[in-house]
Scaffold this motif. Structure first.
Motif, PDB file in Angstrom:
ATOM      1  N   LEU A 136       0.826  -1.204   0.000  1.00  9.05           N
ATOM      2  CA  LEU A 136       0.000   0.000   0.000  1.00  9.05           C
ATOM      3  C   LEU A 136       0.859   1.251   0.000  1.00  9.05           C
ATOM      4  O   LEU A 136       1.772   1.391   0.818  1.00  9.05           O
ATOM      5  N   ILE A 137       0.570   2.184  -0.902  1.00  8.32           N
ATOM      6  CA  ILE A 137       1.174   3.507  -0.874  1.00  8.32           C
ATOM      7  C   ILE A 137       0.208   4.437  -0.156  1.00  8.32           C
ATOM      8  O   ILE A 137      -0.980   4.481  -0.483  1.00  8.32           O
ATOM      9  N   SER A 138       0.696   5.178   0.824  1.00  8.08           N
ATOM     10  CA  SER A 138      -0.189   6.063   1.584  1.00  8.08           C
ATOM     11  C   SER A 138       0.584   7.262   2.113  1.00  8.08           C
ATOM     12  O   SER A 138       1.767   7.175   2.442  1.00  8.08           O
ATOM     13  N   HIS A 139      -0.139   8.400   2.210  1.00  6.28           N
ATOM     14  CA  HIS A 139       0.391   9.590   2.868  1.00  6.28           C
ATOM     15  C   HIS A 139      -0.182   9.752   4.269  1.00  6.28           C
ATOM     16  O   HIS A 139       0.217  10.664   4.990  1.00  6.28           O
ATOM     17  N   ASP A 140      -1.119   8.898   4.649  1.00  4.97           N
ATOM     18  CA  ASP A 140      -1.777   9.037   5.937  1.00  4.97           C
ATOM     19  C   ASP A 140      -1.048   8.202   6.977  1.00  4.97           C
ATOM     20  O   ASP A 140      -1.255   6.996   7.095  1.00  4.97           O
ATOM     21  N   LEU A 141      -0.184   8.857   7.745  1.00  8.47           N
ATOM     22  CA  LEU A 141       0.648   8.135   8.698  1.00  8.47           C
ATOM     23  C   LEU A 141      -0.153   7.573   9.868  1.00  8.47           C
ATOM     24  O   LEU A 141       0.225   6.557  10.449  1.00  8.47           O
ATOM     25  N   GLY A 142      -1.266   8.220  10.210  1.00 10.54           N
ATOM     26  CA  GLY A 142      -2.098   7.691  11.280  1.00 10.54           C
ATOM     27  C   GLY A 142      -2.694   6.341  10.902  1.00 10.54           C
ATOM     28  O   GLY A 142      -2.669   5.396  11.688  1.00 10.54           O
ATOM     29  N   MET A 143      -3.213   6.243   9.678  1.00  6.98           N
ATOM     30  CA  MET A 143      -3.773   4.981   9.208  1.00  6.98           C
ATOM     31  C   MET A 143      -2.684   3.932   9.012  1.00  6.98           C
ATOM     32  O   MET A 143      -2.895   2.742   9.255  1.00  6.98           O
ATOM     33  N   VAL A 144      -1.518   4.350   8.569  1.00  7.57           N
ATOM     34  CA  VAL A 144      -0.395   3.425   8.427  1.00  7.57           C
ATOM     35  C   VAL A 144      -0.028   2.833   9.781  1.00  7.57           C
ATOM     36  O   VAL A 144       0.172   1.621   9.923  1.00  7.57           O
TER      37      VAL A 144
END
Length: 272
Positions: A207-215
């Motif tokens: 998964l590529i993500s910018h949302d560090l909270g969800m990561v």
């Protein structure tokens, strides 16, 4: 065909004994420009590996290289528990899909276009409707089957695209910023569904993500990219790395992220 947007497969229709995607010394260059180099990464079944990094770090290009859409150096192997090569089914959800949202195309029409080789208007929908409903139910979207694509919210559309990527059920699921621009409630629902799929279907997810909270809340492993791998490990290990402050210009609150990893809190934390 639309089907190839969401699925890449070899000669076999997946393998029940799929174990690991082994990426070794990967590199991609366009002419003299080096996008990334020396990327080595193992993605295991039942694990969600998140890729984070600044824009232009090579994250999406890495997924395209895994899909075979861009040439690369290094090696890519899909192996079973005995380290034997297999040919897996790969599901892919793009960041966005160019659709004519003014057209009367429904979710049912989109599935029919992906699941059949014949023109949609020549193929009876009755035979495929139970299969489509089952796919939509996996992402809590069966009520959307008759909805026009242009009437869907961003989160609803991305869940429909995820349902398409799950037919047939892949061994490896690639998600390229699948909820970019989606509101908070849609984002939370999407990640909850992905977490359920990982547990129930034993999927390997990248998964590529910018949302560090969800990561922090959902990822088993995190890879921080900066034209290569700048840091890798658990969310807390990577967020504690000095490269995070250098790349993003801010050091995340680790206690805050540990709470999210334990399932507390609601709001995400985003660095672009």
């Amino acid at each position: 065909m639309l089907r190839h947007i969401f699925h890449h497969r070899g000669a076999a229709e997946g393998c029940a004994h799929f174990c690991c995607t082994k990426i070794e010394d990967f590199g991609v260059s366009f002419g003299t420009f080096e996008v990334f180099s020396h990327v080595s990464l193992h993605v295991h079944c039942g694990e969600l590996t998140a890729i984070i990094g600044a824009n232009g770090a090579g994250k999406s290009t890495l997924l395209r290289a895994i899909l075979g859409e861009v040439p690369h150096t290094g090696s890519l192997r899909f192996v079973d528990a005995d380290d034997r090569r297999i040919r897996p089914v790969i599901g892919y959800v793009p960041q966005y899909l160019r659709l004519d949202l003014s057209a009367p195309t429904t979710v049912m029409d989109l599935f029919m276009a992906c699941l059949t080789a014949r023109p949609v208007w020549l193929f009876p929908t009755r035979s495929l409707r139970p299969r489509i409903m089952k796919n939509l139910a996996r992402v809590r979207a069966e009520h959307l089957i008759g909805r026009r694509l242009g009437a869907l919210s961003g989160g609803e559309l991305q869940r429909v695209l995820l349902a398409l990527a799950l037919d047939p059920m892949p061994n490896l699921l690639l998600l390229d910023e699948p909820v970019s621009g989606v509101d908070q409630s849609g984002l939370t629902l999407f990640y909850d569904i992905v977490g359920e799929l990982r547990a129930q279907e034993d999927l390997a997810i990248l998964l590529i993500s910018h949302d560090l909270g969800m990561v922090a809340r959902h990822a088993d492993k995190v890879v921080l990219m900066e034209h290569g791998i700048a840091a890798a490990g658990t969310p807390c290990e990577v967020f504690a790395a000095p490269q995070m402050e250098r790349i993003f210009g801010i050091l995340p609150d680790l206690r805050h992220l540990e709470m999210r990893a334990a399932g507390e809190g609601e709001e995400g934390t985003v660095w672009n």
